[in-house]
Design an enzyme around this catalytic site. Structure first.
Site, short mmCIF file in Angstrom:
data_model
loop_
_atom_site.label_atom_id
_atom_site.label_comp_id
_atom_site.label_asym_id
_atom_site.label_seq_id
_atom_site.Cartn_x
_atom_site.Cartn_y
_atom_site.Cartn_z
N ASP A 12 24.03 48.12 -12.16
CA ASP A 12 23.43 49.38 -11.78
C ASP A 12 22.25 49.63 -12.72
O ASP A 12 22.17 49.02 -13.80
CB ASP A 12 24.48 50.50 -11.90
CG ASP A 12 23.90 51.88 -11.71
OD1 ASP A 12 23.21 52.10 -10.71
OD2 ASP A 12 24.14 52.73 -12.57
N ASP A 14 20.27 53.18 -13.42
CA ASP A 14 20.33 54.45 -14.16
C ASP A 14 21.69 54.64 -14.81
O ASP A 14 22.72 54.62 -14.12
CB ASP A 14 20.07 55.63 -13.22
CG ASP A 14 18.72 55.52 -12.50
OD1 ASP A 14 17.70 55.56 -13.18
OD2 ASP A 14 18.73 55.39 -11.26
N ASP A 178 28.20 52.85 -13.81
CA ASP A 178 28.69 53.99 -14.58
C ASP A 178 29.24 55.12 -13.71
O ASP A 178 29.49 56.21 -14.23
CB ASP A 178 27.56 54.54 -15.46
CG ASP A 178 26.44 55.15 -14.65
OD1 ASP A 178 26.09 54.59 -13.59
OD2 ASP A 178 25.90 56.21 -15.05
#
Length: 227
Positions: A12, A14, A178
């Site tokens: 991922d 961000d 996240d």
């Protein structure tokens, strides 16, 4: 190195590879000001990043009474235009990001980015940060097109992760993210997932349902070796 358990690793963007919330928060506040709304604390953008820019702005607007759909579309387009010109002002790789990506590639492991950020934005930021070269590709929130419902096939839909595995040539694949969007996408794609506890987690890290949790990217390779 030859016995490393994965042929490829997806990341991922961000909150996993890059710390981007300040630039995203500034873009949201630009649009809010344009629409006559009060700005929100820039740090609050951390809670909404996983779902993409549209959800970030929508929740900020709805919290202040909301607006008609056509007016929202105008604000959203203005936010995207602003972000296109200001997307790497404060954004930067997390500690150890460059090193762990380099370590993986030295081991012969392919790396790829899978983000809900529009692909052009993700490529732009990685290019400005001189961090795009190691990656086999960048799959953005708009890269897979739209489904029958007219919505982009982005995480938590598994298609972006499945496509990332294909781009990397198949083989064993693990994903790092996240948020619940990342974990659900990886689960749907049938690949193991590691949660980045240092990122913008929308649940407590150990409640995301990942196979392992890391507090820093320098713990990623040891975590992958245990899966």
């Amino acid at each position: 190195m030859a016995d490393f358990p994965f042929d490829a690793v997806g990341f991922d963007l961000d909150g996993t590879l890059l710390d981007t919330f300040r630039d995203l928060g500034a873009a949201v506040n630009y649009a809010l000001k344009l629409g006559g709304f009060n700005p929100v604390p820039v740090g609050s953008s951390k809670d909404l990043i996983g779902g993409g820019a549209k959800i970030m702005l929508s929740q900020a607007v709805d919290a202040q009474g909301g607006i008609p759909a056509d007016e929202f579309r105008t604000l959203y387009k203005a936010m995207l235009a602003y972000y296109a010109d200001h997307n790497a002002v404060y954004s930067a790789p997390y500690p150890h990001a460059r090193e762990v990506v380099a370590d993986l590639t030295v081991r012969g492991v392919k790396v790829i980015v899978v983000t809900n950020k529009f692909e052009a934005f993700a490529r732009s930021i990685l290019t400005q940060l001189d961090f795009i070269t190691p990656f086999e590709g960048v799959i953005g929130g708009d890269s897979m097109g739209k489904g029958a419902d007219g919505k982009y096939l982005s995480k938590p839909h598994p298609d972006p992760v499945i496509e990332a595995q294909k781009v990397c040539g198949g083989g064993t694949f693990a994903f790092v993210g996240d948020s619940t969007y990342d974990v659900k996408a990886a689960r749907g794609a049938g690949v193991p997932v590691i949660a980045a506890a240092y990122g913008y987690c929308d649940l407590p890290p150990h409640e995301l349902g990942a196979d392992a949790v890391i507090d820093s990217l320098d713990r990623l390779i040891p975590a992958l070796e245990t899966l």
